[in-house]
Design a protein around this motif. Structure first.
Motif, PDB file in Angstrom:
ATOM      1  N   VAL A 274       0.840  -1.198   0.000  1.00 31.26           N
ATOM      2  CA  VAL A 274       0.000   0.000   0.000  1.00 31.26           C
ATOM      3  C   VAL A 274       0.877   1.250   0.000  1.00 31.26           C
ATOM      4  N   SER A 275       1.883   1.261   0.856  1.00 26.45           N
ATOM      5  CA  SER A 275       2.792   2.413   0.922  1.00 26.45           C
ATOM      6  C   SER A 275       3.460   2.666  -0.419  1.00 26.45           C
ATOM      7  N   GLU A 276       3.833   1.588  -1.104  1.00 22.32           N
ATOM      8  CA  GLU A 276       4.454   1.742  -2.425  1.00 22.32           C
ATOM      9  C   GLU A 276       3.474   2.341  -3.425  1.00 22.32           C
ATOM     10  N   MET A 277       2.225   1.845  -3.413  1.00 21.87           N
ATOM     11  CA  MET A 277       1.236   2.357  -4.363  1.00 21.87           C
ATOM     12  C   MET A 277       1.027   3.858  -4.208  1.00 21.87           C
ATOM     13  N   LEU A 278       1.062   4.333  -2.977  1.00 22.76           N
ATOM     14  CA  LEU A 278       0.753   5.733  -2.712  1.00 22.76           C
ATOM     15  C   LEU A 278       1.806   6.694  -3.259  1.00 22.76           C
ATOM     16  N   LYS A 279       2.966   6.168  -3.625  1.00 21.05           N
ATOM     17  CA  LYS A 279       4.006   7.054  -4.165  1.00 21.05           C
ATOM     18  C   LYS A 279       4.413   6.706  -5.597  1.00 21.05           C
ATOM     19  N   MET A 280       3.571   5.905  -6.280  1.00 17.05           N
ATOM     20  CA  MET A 280       3.896   5.488  -7.651  1.00 17.05           C
ATOM     21  C   MET A 280       3.417   6.535  -8.661  1.00 17.05           C
ATOM     22  N   THR A 281       3.971   7.738  -8.541  1.00 18.21           N
ATOM     23  CA  THR A 281       3.519   8.851  -9.382  1.00 18.21           C
ATOM     24  C   THR A 281       3.854   8.663 -10.859  1.00 18.21           C
ATOM     25  N   ASP A 282       4.826   7.837 -11.163  1.00 17.66           N
ATOM     26  CA  ASP A 282       5.214   7.633 -12.558  1.00 17.66           C
ATOM     27  C   ASP A 282       4.260   6.693 -13.297  1.00 17.66           C
ATOM     28  N   THR A 283       3.524   5.874 -12.540  1.00 17.00           N
ATOM     29  CA  THR A 283       2.700   4.869 -13.217  1.00 17.00           C
ATOM     30  C   THR A 283       1.229   4.884 -12.833  1.00 17.00           C
ATOM     31  N   ILE A 284       0.866   5.413 -11.659  1.00 17.55           N
ATOM     32  CA  ILE A 284      -0.541   5.449 -11.248  1.00 17.55           C
ATOM     33  C   ILE A 284      -1.047   6.891 -11.359  1.00 17.55           C
TER      34      ILE A 284
END
Length: 421
Positions: free
Chosen positions: A193-203
């Motif tokens: 979850v923590s990773e998803m919240l900072k995936m600005t390049d792909t999400i």
């Protein structure tokens, strides 16, 4: 997967594959997307025993974790609920494809012809708790809108979500669409979850669907834009001119049909002129049905009503509990809702059209209802086939978020050798 050190690379890979898939989905035909959803629906029904067996594992896990009855109800699947999943997939499939729809068009004096058309958002990340049907709903809606989606379900629904996800992937495969268009994070580790919240390049956007704790975490920590889906602190105001029969039907349904959903009523506001009549009757009926009523000084004098505390105002119980208080008039009811509500869903019960109009005009909740159960606060009940959640913010999407709300737009400008003077 258990090794937390591998999660950043896992999520990077999932994100890259989702971004690649979204580029292909952006121009996928409506027929291909329709075929994928119909096929997925068929796979869900064909594999229902496998899905229900996976759900039994999740229910056992939930019992071991000590989940509340309401949370266990959210988690549970049976044939009827799977039929609902199938119907939802089919309903989304049959909706008009929003991608490419012309929202507006006009011609400028310069000769430029301009169209504003719907376009996919790109990659949507959905983080949700407990309810495994969200896997199907979110996957279907994102696909319909031409978006790739990364699904991170709750740890409680891990097996059920995986089984439903497998059906969605088979649907994509059957329709010759990229299987990476709908991905499920294959770990219970919260580091994902923590990773998803900072995936600005792909999400491109995150949609949290769950309790206040989850949504608060996402809003605090996300670097990716968020569609806010806050808790459902749902109020029903019973006006002095309410119909007693409608009050009984609507309030009982709104509270007791399913207590664990965000449209479940959590607070009753009763006009002082009917507190000893209609108010007493509905409180008595709720208690008889097994609902714990926590009332203000007036209502706590009724048999079986417990005294409310300040914490009860603005509480989302998601259980057989409801707060109740007497108010002097409509203005006081609206003030209470503004002070303690979550801008999700609020309802008025009255036969006075002018009073209802004031309530629905002056309050700013995402959904406002008149003489109808708040349990209808659901995308499928709004004709959307399914929803990814109820957005309570004011930017981009609000209320039930269906396929259309999961699109943005772009401008197509056509000239004929046109130049600017």
């Amino acid at each position: 997967m258990k090794d937390s050190e591998n999660i950043p690379s896992l999520m990077d890979d999932i994100g890259a594959r989702a971004k690649s898939a979204s580029a292909q989905l952006g121009f996928a035909t409506a027929e291909r997307k329709h075929a994928a959803l119909i096929s997925a629906a068929e796979h869900v029904w064909r594999d229902r025993e496998t899905i229900l067996e996976a759900n039994r594992k999740d229910l056992e896990y939930g019992r071991e974790k000590g989940l509340s009855d309401a949370m266990m109800d959210r988690l549970a699947l049976d044939e009827d609920r799977l039929r609902g999943v199938v119907d939802g997939l089919r309903a989304v499939a049959e909706q008009a494809d929003p991608v490419g729809a012309v929202m507006a068009e006009w011609t400028q004096p310069t000769g430029l012809h301009i169209q504003r058309v719907r376009t996919p958002l790109g990659v949507v990340g959905v983080i949700y708790e407990s309810r495994p049907n969200v896997t199907a709903d979110a996957g279907a809606l994102c696909l319909k809108a031409g978006n790739a989606v990364i699904l991170r379900g709750g740890s409680e629904s891990f097996h059920s979500s995986s089984a439903l996800h497998a059906c969605l992937v088979r649907g994509l495969r059957d329709a010759k669409l990229p299987e990476d268009a709908i991905q499920l994070v294959p770990t219970r580790d919260r580091a994902a979850v923590s990773e998803m919240l900072k995936m600005t390049d792909t999400i491109d956007v995150i949609v949290p669907r769950g309790g206040k704790g989850l949504v608060g975490l996402v809003q605090r920590e996300a670097r990716v834009p968020v569609f806010a889906h806050l808790e459902g602190i749902v109020h029903i105001y019973i006006d002095a001119e309410a119909d007693p029969e409608k009050v009984l039907k609507v309030v009982m349904n709104a509270k007791t049909r399913r207590t664990g959903i965000c449209g479940s009523a959590e607070c009753l506001l009763i006009h002082k002129d009917i507190a000893q009549t209609i108010g007493r009757d509905i409180v008595t009926a709720l208690i008889a049905a097994g609902v714990e009523v926590r009332g203000d000084d007036t209502l706590s004098a009724f048999d079986g009503v417990l005294p409310a505390t300040e914490e009860d105002w603005g509480c989302e119980y998601l259980d057989m509990i409801i707060a109740a208080r007497v108010v002097p008039d409509l203005d006081a009811a609206m003030d209470h809702i503004r002070g303690y509500g979550s801008n999700h869903t609020d309802c008025i019960l009255t036969e006075n059209a002018a009073t209802a109009r004031r309530f629905m005009t002056e309050l700013d909740s995402a959904i406002l209802m008149h003489n109808a159960s708040t349990q209808f606060a659901d995308g499928s009940e709004f004709g959307m086939g399914a929803e990814i959640g109820i957005a309570t913010g004011k930017m981009h999407a609000r209320g039930p978020v269906g396929a259309t709300q999961l699109t943005s737009f772009k401008y197509l400008v056509t000239g004929n050798g046109t130049v600017r003077s």
